[in-house]
Design a protein around this motif. Structure first.
Motif, PDB file in Angstrom:
ATOM      1  N   ILE A  24       0.839  -1.204   0.000  1.00  0.00           N
ATOM      2  CA  ILE A  24       0.000   0.000   0.000  1.00  0.00           C
ATOM      3  C   ILE A  24       0.870   1.249   0.000  1.00  0.00           C
ATOM      4  CG2 ILE A  24      -1.598   1.355   1.425  1.00  0.00           C
ATOM      5  CD1 ILE A  24      -2.851  -1.365   2.267  1.00  0.00           C
ATOM      6  N   GLU A  25       1.933   1.221   0.796  1.00  0.00           N
ATOM      7  CA  GLU A  25       2.860   2.364   0.836  1.00  0.00           C
ATOM      8  C   GLU A  25       3.474   2.602  -0.542  1.00  0.00           C
ATOM      9  OE1 GLU A  25       6.901   3.862   3.221  1.00  0.00           O
ATOM     10  OE2 GLU A  25       6.200   1.780   3.406  1.00  0.00           O
ATOM     11  N   GLY A  26       3.826   1.502  -1.210  1.00  0.00           N
ATOM     12  CA  GLY A  26       4.389   1.631  -2.546  1.00  0.00           C
ATOM     13  C   GLY A  26       3.399   2.213  -3.536  1.00  0.00           C
ATOM     14  N   LEU A  27       2.147   1.783  -3.462  1.00  0.00           N
ATOM     15  CA  LEU A  27       1.111   2.312  -4.352  1.00  0.00           C
ATOM     16  C   LEU A  27       0.875   3.796  -4.102  1.00  0.00           C
ATOM     17  CD1 LEU A  27      -1.489  -0.597  -4.292  1.00  0.00           C
ATOM     18  CD2 LEU A  27      -0.093   0.123  -6.234  1.00  0.00           C
ATOM     19  N   GLN A  28       0.897   4.181  -2.849  1.00  0.00           N
ATOM     20  CA  GLN A  28       0.704   5.603  -2.524  1.00  0.00           C
ATOM     21  C   GLN A  28       1.843   6.446  -3.072  1.00  0.00           C
ATOM     22  OE1 GLN A  28       0.302   5.148   1.730  1.00  0.00           O
ATOM     23  NE2 GLN A  28      -1.945   5.240   1.644  1.00  0.00           N
ATOM     24  N   ALA A  29       3.049   5.910  -3.012  1.00  0.00           N
ATOM     25  CA  ALA A  29       4.208   6.648  -3.531  1.00  0.00           C
ATOM     26  C   ALA A  29       4.084   6.839  -5.042  1.00  0.00           C
ATOM     27  CB  ALA A  29       5.501   5.913  -3.186  1.00  0.00           C
ATOM     28  N   VAL A  30       3.660   5.784  -5.741  1.00  0.00           N
ATOM     29  CA  VAL A  30       3.509   5.872  -7.193  1.00  0.00           C
ATOM     30  C   VAL A  30       2.342   6.786  -7.560  1.00  0.00           C
ATOM     31  CG1 VAL A  30       3.002   4.556  -9.281  1.00  0.00           C
ATOM     32  CG2 VAL A  30       4.591   3.636  -7.590  1.00  0.00           C
ATOM     33  N   ALA A  31       1.248   6.698  -6.804  1.00  0.00           N
ATOM     34  CA  ALA A  31       0.079   7.539  -7.086  1.00  0.00           C
ATOM     35  C   ALA A  31       0.439   9.016  -7.015  1.00  0.00           C
ATOM     36  CB  ALA A  31      -1.045   7.222  -6.106  1.00  0.00           C
ATOM     37  N   ALA A  32       1.331   9.376  -6.110  1.00  0.00           N
ATOM     38  CA  ALA A  32       1.734  10.782  -5.965  1.00  0.00           C
ATOM     39  C   ALA A  32       2.510  11.278  -7.178  1.00  0.00           C
ATOM     40  CB  ALA A  32       2.575  10.954  -4.696  1.00  0.00           C
ATOM     41  N   ARG A  33       3.009  10.336  -8.013  1.00  0.00           N
ATOM     42  CA  ARG A  33       3.789  10.730  -9.189  1.00  0.00           C
ATOM     43  C   ARG A  33       2.988  10.626 -10.496  1.00  0.00           C
ATOM     44  NH1 ARG A  33       7.633   7.524  -6.429  1.00  0.00           N
ATOM     45  NH2 ARG A  33       7.343   5.845  -7.939  1.00  0.00           N
ATOM     46  N   ILE A  34       1.701  10.377 -10.404  1.00  0.00           N
ATOM     47  CA  ILE A  34       0.867  10.373 -11.617  1.00  0.00           C
ATOM     48  C   ILE A  34       0.686  11.820 -12.041  1.00  0.00           C
ATOM     49  CG2 ILE A  34      -1.403   9.832 -12.574  1.00  0.00           C
ATOM     50  CD1 ILE A  34       0.244   7.364 -12.105  1.00  0.00           C
ATOM     51  N   ASP A  35       1.395  12.195 -13.124  1.00  0.00           N
ATOM     52  CA  ASP A  35       1.424  13.609 -13.503  1.00  0.00           C
ATOM     53  C   ASP A  35       1.405  13.746 -15.022  1.00  0.00           C
ATOM     54  OD1 ASP A  35       3.896  12.663 -14.168  1.00  0.00           O
ATOM     55  OD2 ASP A  35       5.000  13.802 -12.637  1.00  0.00           O
ATOM     56  N   VAL A 147       7.876   3.978 -11.612  1.00  0.00           N
ATOM     57  CA  VAL A 147       7.092   3.081 -10.760  1.00  0.00           C
ATOM     58  C   VAL A 147       7.910   2.633  -9.551  1.00  0.00           C
ATOM     59  CG1 VAL A 147       5.571   2.279 -12.605  1.00  0.00           C
ATOM     60  CG2 VAL A 147       7.750   1.094 -12.208  1.00  0.00           C
ATOM     61  N   SER A 148       8.889   3.430  -9.162  1.00  0.00           N
ATOM     62  CA  SER A 148       9.736   3.056  -8.024  1.00  0.00           C
ATOM     63  C   SER A 148       8.938   3.062  -6.727  1.00  0.00           C
ATOM     64  CB  SER A 148      10.926   4.018  -7.905  1.00  0.00           C
ATOM     65  OG  SER A 148      10.475   5.350  -7.705  1.00  0.00           O
ATOM     66  N   VAL A 149       9.303   2.149  -5.833  1.00  0.00           N
ATOM     67  CA  VAL A 149       8.657   2.039  -4.525  1.00  0.00           C
ATOM     68  C   VAL A 149       9.729   2.178  -3.443  1.00  0.00           C
ATOM     69  CG1 VAL A 149       6.752   0.608  -5.350  1.00  0.00           C
ATOM     70  CG2 VAL A 149       8.874  -0.490  -4.595  1.00  0.00           C
ATOM     71  N   PRO A 150       9.333   2.618  -2.251  1.00  0.00           N
ATOM     72  CA  PRO A 150      10.330   2.799  -1.175  1.00  0.00           C
ATOM     73  C   PRO A 150      11.108   1.523  -0.869  1.00  0.00           C
ATOM     74  CG  PRO A 150       8.273   3.880  -0.608  1.00  0.00           C
ATOM     75  CD  PRO A 150       7.992   3.076  -1.831  1.00  0.00           C
ATOM     76  N   THR A 151      10.400   0.407  -0.731  1.00  0.00           N
ATOM     77  CA  THR A 151      11.046  -0.877  -0.447  1.00  0.00           C
ATOM     78  C   THR A 151      10.194  -1.996  -1.022  1.00  0.00           C
ATOM     79  OG1 THR A 151       9.881  -1.108   1.673  1.00  0.00           O
ATOM     80  CG2 THR A 151      12.084  -0.090   1.730  1.00  0.00           C
ATOM     81  N   PRO A 160      10.762  -9.434  -6.551  1.00  0.00           N
ATOM     82  CA  PRO A 160       9.878  -8.319  -6.910  1.00  0.00           C
ATOM     83  C   PRO A 160       8.494  -8.519  -6.296  1.00  0.00           C
ATOM     84  CG  PRO A 160      11.032  -9.172  -8.838  1.00  0.00           C
ATOM     85  CD  PRO A 160      11.247 -10.156  -7.734  1.00  0.00           C
ATOM     86  N   THR A 161       8.086  -7.616  -5.459  1.00  0.00           N
ATOM     87  CA  THR A 161       6.794  -7.731  -4.776  1.00  0.00           C
ATOM     88  C   THR A 161       6.050  -6.401  -4.862  1.00  0.00           C
ATOM     89  OG1 THR A 161       8.080  -7.400  -2.741  1.00  0.00           O
ATOM     90  CG2 THR A 161       7.354  -9.648  -3.222  1.00  0.00           C
ATOM     91  N   SER A 162       6.427  -5.454  -4.039  1.00  0.00           N
ATOM     92  CA  SER A 162       5.781  -4.140  -4.095  1.00  0.00           C
ATOM     93  C   SER A 162       5.976  -3.477  -5.452  1.00  0.00           C
ATOM     94  CB  SER A 162       6.328  -3.224  -2.996  1.00  0.00           C
ATOM     95  OG  SER A 162       6.022  -3.737  -1.725  1.00  0.00           O
ATOM     96  N   SER A 163       7.136  -3.700  -6.066  1.00  0.00           N
ATOM     97  CA  SER A 163       7.416  -3.064  -7.356  1.00  0.00           C
ATOM     98  C   SER A 163       6.521  -3.617  -8.467  1.00  0.00           C
ATOM     99  CB  SER A 163       8.886  -3.236  -7.728  1.00  0.00           C
ATOM    100  OG  SER A 163       9.223  -4.606  -7.835  1.00  0.00           O
ATOM    101  N   THR A 164       6.286  -4.932  -8.469  1.00  0.00           N
ATOM    102  CA  THR A 164       5.421  -5.503  -9.510  1.00  0.00           C
ATOM    103  C   THR A 164       3.968  -5.101  -9.276  1.00  0.00           C
ATOM    104  OG1 THR A 164       5.443  -7.564  -8.219  1.00  0.00           O
ATOM    105  CG2 THR A 164       6.887  -7.458 -10.146  1.00  0.00           C
ATOM    106  N   THR A 165       3.574  -4.993  -7.996  1.00  0.00           N
ATOM    107  CA  THR A 165       2.219  -4.530  -7.693  1.00  0.00           C
ATOM    108  C   THR A 165       2.012  -3.112  -8.218  1.00  0.00           C
ATOM    109  OG1 THR A 165       2.066  -5.929  -5.728  1.00  0.00           O
ATOM    110  CG2 THR A 165       0.568  -4.051  -5.846  1.00  0.00           C
ATOM    111  N   ALA A 166       3.004  -2.250  -7.962  1.00  0.00           N
ATOM    112  CA  ALA A 166       2.901  -0.859  -8.409  1.00  0.00           C
ATOM    113  C   ALA A 166       2.867  -0.767  -9.929  1.00  0.00           C
ATOM    114  CB  ALA A 166       4.070  -0.053  -7.856  1.00  0.00           C
ATOM    115  N   THR A 167       3.699  -1.573 -10.599  1.00  0.00           N
ATOM    116  CA  THR A 167       3.735  -1.549 -12.062  1.00  0.00           C
ATOM    117  C   THR A 167       2.405  -2.020 -12.642  1.00  0.00           C
ATOM    118  OG1 THR A 167       6.107  -2.018 -11.973  1.00  0.00           O
ATOM    119  CG2 THR A 167       5.000  -2.345 -14.087  1.00  0.00           C
ATOM    120  N   LEU A 168       1.869  -3.076 -12.070  1.00  0.00           N
ATOM    121  CA  LEU A 168       0.573  -3.577 -12.528  1.00  0.00           C
ATOM    122  C   LEU A 168      -0.515  -2.524 -12.338  1.00  0.00           C
ATOM    123  CD1 LEU A 168      -1.180  -5.891 -13.567  1.00  0.00           C
ATOM    124  CD2 LEU A 168      -1.361  -6.714 -11.212  1.00  0.00           C
ATOM    125  N   ALA A 169      -0.485  -1.831 -11.201  1.00  0.00           N
ATOM    126  CA  ALA A 169      -1.498  -0.816 -10.912  1.00  0.00           C
ATOM    127  C   ALA A 169      -1.415   0.339 -11.914  1.00  0.00           C
ATOM    128  CB  ALA A 169      -1.337  -0.299  -9.487  1.00  0.00           C
TER     129      ALA A 169
END
Length: 330
Positions: A24-35, A147-151, A160-169
Motif C-alpha cells: 500500500i505504501e508503494g502504491l501511494q508513492a507511485v500515485a503521488a507521481r501520476i502527472d 514506478v519506483s517504490v520505497p522498499t 519483486p513484490t511491491s514493485s510488480t504490484t505498483a507496475t501492474l497498478a
C-alpha cells in the motif's frame, strides 16, 4: 472459520499484514507521481495507429502480459512480445505503426536494451515503466513512467513484490484512462467477452434463444381445452398461444391455467373452448430485446414462459425459463 495458531511461534498473519502495508505504501508513492508524464503516455497510446506491444523479462514480463490483456479487453489493441524471443524472429510481429510499452524495474534488462536500436530505426515510439529514472531504458524512452517504490515487501529486497504490484497498478491506470477517453462502453466490453457472463447478458437476444415456426405451440380460438393440452404436450413449452386466422395473439394457456381450470368441477376439457379459460392479456416481448430482459420480466411477474410478438401482435416465437437456463442467461 477458526483462526490458525502461530506455528512454532511464527505469526503468519502479522507477516501478511506487513506485506500488504508495504505494498500500500508503494502504491501511494507511485500515485503521488501520476502527472504530466502519465498523460503523455496515455496520449501516445491513444494516438497509436497500430497496437500497443508490451514487453518485459522475468516478473516484469508477467506483468507486461497482464497489462496487454487488460488493454486489449478495454478497447486498446495490444499484445505481449517476449524480448528474448523478439531477437530471434518475433520482432517481425512489431510494425512501424505500433507503440512499445517496455517494463523493467532496473531499466537495464539486456534483452530489452538490445531491441532499442532496431525499434528506433523502425520509428516505434517507446513508453518505459521502470524504477530508475536514470536507467538506460528510461533515458531512451519517449515517455518514462516512474514506478519506483520505497522498499520491496520481500525482507531480502530480492523478490519483486511491491514493485510488480505498483507496475501492474499503473498498467491498470493506463487502461482505464484510455477506456474513458475512448468512450468505451459495457456493450464494447461484451463484444470482446462473448463467452463471459457479461457478454451473454449484453449480446444474446431473444431471437438467439426463442422457438420459432412449427416449434411454437399455437391453437385457434375455436379449439377445446383438450386440443390445447395436446398442443402443449407436443411442443413441451408448458404453454400454448391462442391466435386468430392471421396469427395475431388472442391469449395464452399455461400449465398453471390448467391447474386452475381443474379446480372447476364443471369444466369439460373436451367441450370447453380454450377461449373461455385462456389468459387474454399474456406477457409478451419483442424479438429484438435482450434475452436478459426476458429473464427479468419472468422474475418480476413470476412467470416461466413468454410469447414473442411483432409490431402487429403476430406470434413469431416463444421461450421459457429452461431456454434461458440453457443459454446461461440466468
Amino acid at each position: 472459520m477458526p483462526q490458525a495458531a502461530p506455528q512454532n511461534g511464527f505469526d503468519f498473519a502479522a507477516v501478511g499484514q506487513r506485506v500488504l502495508a508495504n505494498e500500500i505504501e508503494g502504491l501511494q508513492a507511485v500515485a503521488a507521481r501520476i502527472d504530466g508524464a502519465f498523460g503523455a503516455a496515455c496520449a501516445l497510446l491513444l494516438e497509436c495507429r497500430g497496437r500497443v506491444v508490451c514487453s518485459g523479462m522475468g516478473k516484469s514480463g508477467h506483468i507486461a502480459r497482464k497489462i496487454a490483456a487488460t488493454l486489449a479487453s478495454t478497447g486498446t489493441p495490444a499484445f505481449f512480445v517476449h524480448p528474448g524471443e523478439a531477437g530471434h524472429g518475433d520482432l517481425g510481429m512489431i510494425t512501424d505503426a505500433d507503440v512499445v510499452l517496455a517494463l523493467s524495474y532496473s531499466g537495464e534488462s539486456d534483452e530489452l536494451l538490445m531491441l532499442l536500436p532496431i525499434l528506433g530505426r523502425q520509428g516505434n515510439r517507446l513508453v518505459a515503466m521502470t524504477g530508475r529514472a536514470e536507467s538506460s531504458l528510461a533515458r531512451a524512452a519517449d515517455v518514462h513512467l516512474d514506478v519506483s517504490v520505497p522498499t520491496e515487501a520481500c525482507p531480502l529486497a530480492l523478490a519483486p513484490t511491491s514493485s510488480t504490484t505498483a507496475t501492474l497498478a499503473v498498467g491498470d491506470a493506463l487502461a482505464v484512462a484510455l477506456l474513458e477517453a475512448r468512450g468505451f462502453t459495457a456493450d464494447d466490453f461484451a463484444r470482446s467477452h462473448p463467452a463471459g457472463a457479461l457478454g451473454r447478458r449484453l449480446l444474446l437476444h431473444i431471437t438467439d434463444v426463442m422457438h420459432t415456426g412449427e416449434a411454437v405451440p399455437r391453437v385457434d380460438a375455436s379449439a377445446t381445452v383438450s386440443q390445447a393440452l395436446m398442443e402443449m404436450s407436443r411442443k413441451r413449452l408448458g404453454m400454448t398461444t391462442v391466435v386468430d386466422a392471421e396469427g395475431r395473439l388472442l391469449g395464452m394457456y399455461t400449465d398453471g391455467d390448467l391447474r386452475r381450470s381443474l379446480d372447476d368441477a364443471g369444466l369439460d376439457p373436451r367441450n370447453t373452448p380454450i377461449a373461455e379459460v385462456m389468459t387474454r392479456t399474456p406477457r409478451t416481448i419483442g424479438a429484438d430485446a435482450l434475452a436478459v430482459e426476458a429473464a427479468q420480466m419472468m422474475e418480476a411477474h413470476k412467470i416461466s414462459a413468454l410469447i414473442v410478438t411483432d409490431a402487429e401482435k403476430r406470434v413469431v416465437g416463444a421461450l421459457n425459463i429452461h431456454d434461458l437456463l440453457r443459454a446461461r442467461v440466468v
